[in-house]
Write an enzyme that holds these catalytic residues in place. Structure first.
Site, mmCIF file in Angstrom:
data_model
loop_
_atom_site.group_PDB
_atom_site.id
_atom_site.type_symbol
_atom_site.label_atom_id
_atom_site.label_comp_id
_atom_site.label_asym_id
_atom_site.label_seq_id
_atom_site.Cartn_x
_atom_site.Cartn_y
_atom_site.Cartn_z
ATOM 1 N N VAL A 233 0.860 -1.067 -0.058
ATOM 2 C CA VAL A 233 -0.045 0.044 -0.030
ATOM 3 C C VAL A 233 0.812 1.151 -0.107
ATOM 4 O O VAL A 233 0.736 2.146 -0.890
ATOM 5 C CB VAL A 233 -0.761 0.018 1.114
ATOM 6 N N CYS A 234 2.034 1.077 0.773
ATOM 7 C CA CYS A 234 2.756 2.358 0.859
ATOM 8 C C CYS A 234 3.376 2.710 -0.399
ATOM 9 O O CYS A 234 3.780 3.820 -1.070
ATOM 10 C CB CYS A 234 3.783 2.098 1.983
#
Length: 157
Positions: A48-49
């Site tokens: 996600v990052c």
């Protein structure tokens, strides 16, 4: 609760690793010159990052056209951040809050995330040229991204 709009942004100086070595980056570098977008994220090398920062990197011209400097901040070491940024073509500064002081000052730390204490929450701040926070958001769910449209609206005000 993350610092709210209208609050003076806490000053900071953090390390960023570049090809030339470690570089100190301070909030004071942009004050009076540009607006500043701070994007706190939990950990490099997570899906996600990585997706978030790659998306921001690809849309960086929109922030530049709004006279904004963009910085990503995590508690990873600057050396890991540099390798991650290179591997993913992230082309804006990634700052190391390794000592966890800035995420604490902005009140965006997890007490415990997967057994790790003091990891930065996924959060966003827009800081005006005057050093006052114009927009803030923080999520207790590390999978929830900031509202990038709201960030750009705040930059236009």
């Amino acid at each position: 609760m993350a610092l709210s709009p209208g609050t003076k942004a806490p000053a900071f100086s953090l390390k960023s690793k570049t090809a030339d070595g470690l570089k100190d980056v301070a909030l004071a570098d942009t004050l009076g010159k540009k607006q500043t977008v701070l994007l706190f994220f939990p950990l490099a090398y997570t899906s996600v990052c990585t997706a978030e920062m790659c998306s921001v990197s690809q849309g960086l011209d929109a922030y530049k056209s709004l006279d904004a400097a963009v910085y990503a901040i995590s508690v990873d070491s600057p050396f890991a951040q540099e390798a991650w940024a290179k591997a993913n073509s992230i082309n804006f500064p990634v700052l190391s809050d390794f000592n966890k002081e800035v995420s604490k000052a902005y009140d965006v730390q997890y007490a415990d995330l997967l057994g790790f204490k003091g990891v930065a929450k996924r959060a966003a701040f827009v800081i005006g040229k005057d050093g006052v926070i114009k927009y803030s958001s923080s999520s207790d769910d590390p999978k929830v991204l900031p509202d990038f449209n709201a960030i750009q609206v705040a930059l236009k005000k």
